[in-house]
Scaffold this active site. Sequence first.
Site, PDB file in Angstrom:
ATOM      1  N   TYR A  23       3.351  51.208  20.955  1.00 48.67           N
ATOM      2  CA  TYR A  23       2.658  50.979  22.227  1.00 48.67           C
ATOM      3  C   TYR A  23       3.660  50.668  23.338  1.00 48.67           C
ATOM      4  CZ  TYR A  23      -0.715  48.666  25.390  1.00 48.67           C
ATOM      5  OH  TYR A  23      -1.488  48.270  26.470  1.00 48.67           O
TER       6      TYR A  23
ATOM      7  N   LYS B  85       4.294  52.934  26.652  1.00 51.48           N
ATOM      8  CA  LYS B  85       4.020  52.375  27.973  1.00 51.48           C
ATOM      9  C   LYS B  85       5.252  52.385  28.866  1.00 51.48           C
ATOM     10  CE  LYS B  85      -0.384  51.337  27.860  1.00 51.48           C
ATOM     11  NZ  LYS B  85      -1.335  52.077  28.727  1.00 51.48           N
TER      12      LYS B  85
END
Length: 306
Positions: free
Chosen positions: A167, A171
């Site tokens: 993640y 991001k």
Amino acid sequence: MTDTRLMEGKVAVVTGAGNGIGRAIAVMMAAHGAKVIINDIGVSLTGEGGSASPAEETRDAIRAAGGEAAISTDSVADPESAKKIVQCALDNFGRIDAVVNNAGILRDSIFHKMTADDWKSVVDVHLNGSFYVASAAAQHFRQQESGAFVFMVSASGLIGAFGQANYAAAKLGMTALSKSIAIDMKRYNVRSNCISPVAWSRMVSSIPTDTPEQKARVEKMMQITPEKNAPLAVYLASDRAAHVSGQVFGVRKNEIYLYNQFDLARVVADVDGWTPNSIADVAMPGLAAGFREPVTAAGVFPWEPI
């Protein structure tokens, strides 16, 4: 201060708009006059299943308030499917002016236990999906010489987080993608910015509560609603933000942050060139004052949200 509808006449695509922050942004954009494409495939937090119900619920909320919206249940994670999301805006409302790349899933795992599927599935939705949708919209933005992107990123990538290597990497990749778009498409009056949101939503509901400290953190986060992030997204997508591009903002309750971006911290040089030993003896001691210990977001925001 003025209280005008900032997106009157605009058409916006919001991915992952069936729940949480995406829904809050879509609803507020509609309240500010935008016609909204609500994109959501209705999967679970980890990406399983699928249903049109979340998108339909957001659409119904917008229409009940007098706004205009249509839904798209196409996946961001496939380039051809992503083109259909943008085409949905053109088919329903004749144009596209803004894209909010918000769709996401989680597959949290401590790094040495993370599988290739955990990695790929998260990167496919967040990073690749953002590229696919942005690329499809960019063709129209270039032709009309206007448009705005808003990328919903995360402190997990900007600062650090435990058990979220996939993640965080995705991001931070989105952050770099946004900055590159801001540079490449400036000549066409296309802007791109990032928001790192804080809110209690499905995307953070998996935070563990095994310790008193974790429980206390979650209790505080539950007080921060997704709606707190919507005003900045509306502003950045509007013409009032025509001078703002390539920036990374954060929102936590009633606080708005501007994040620093990577730049040079310190420089050392040796006219005779470096050797491994001279790096150890001279370069690293000279650079060490600029080192930053890896931390998580909790260590960067020690104060209570306002």
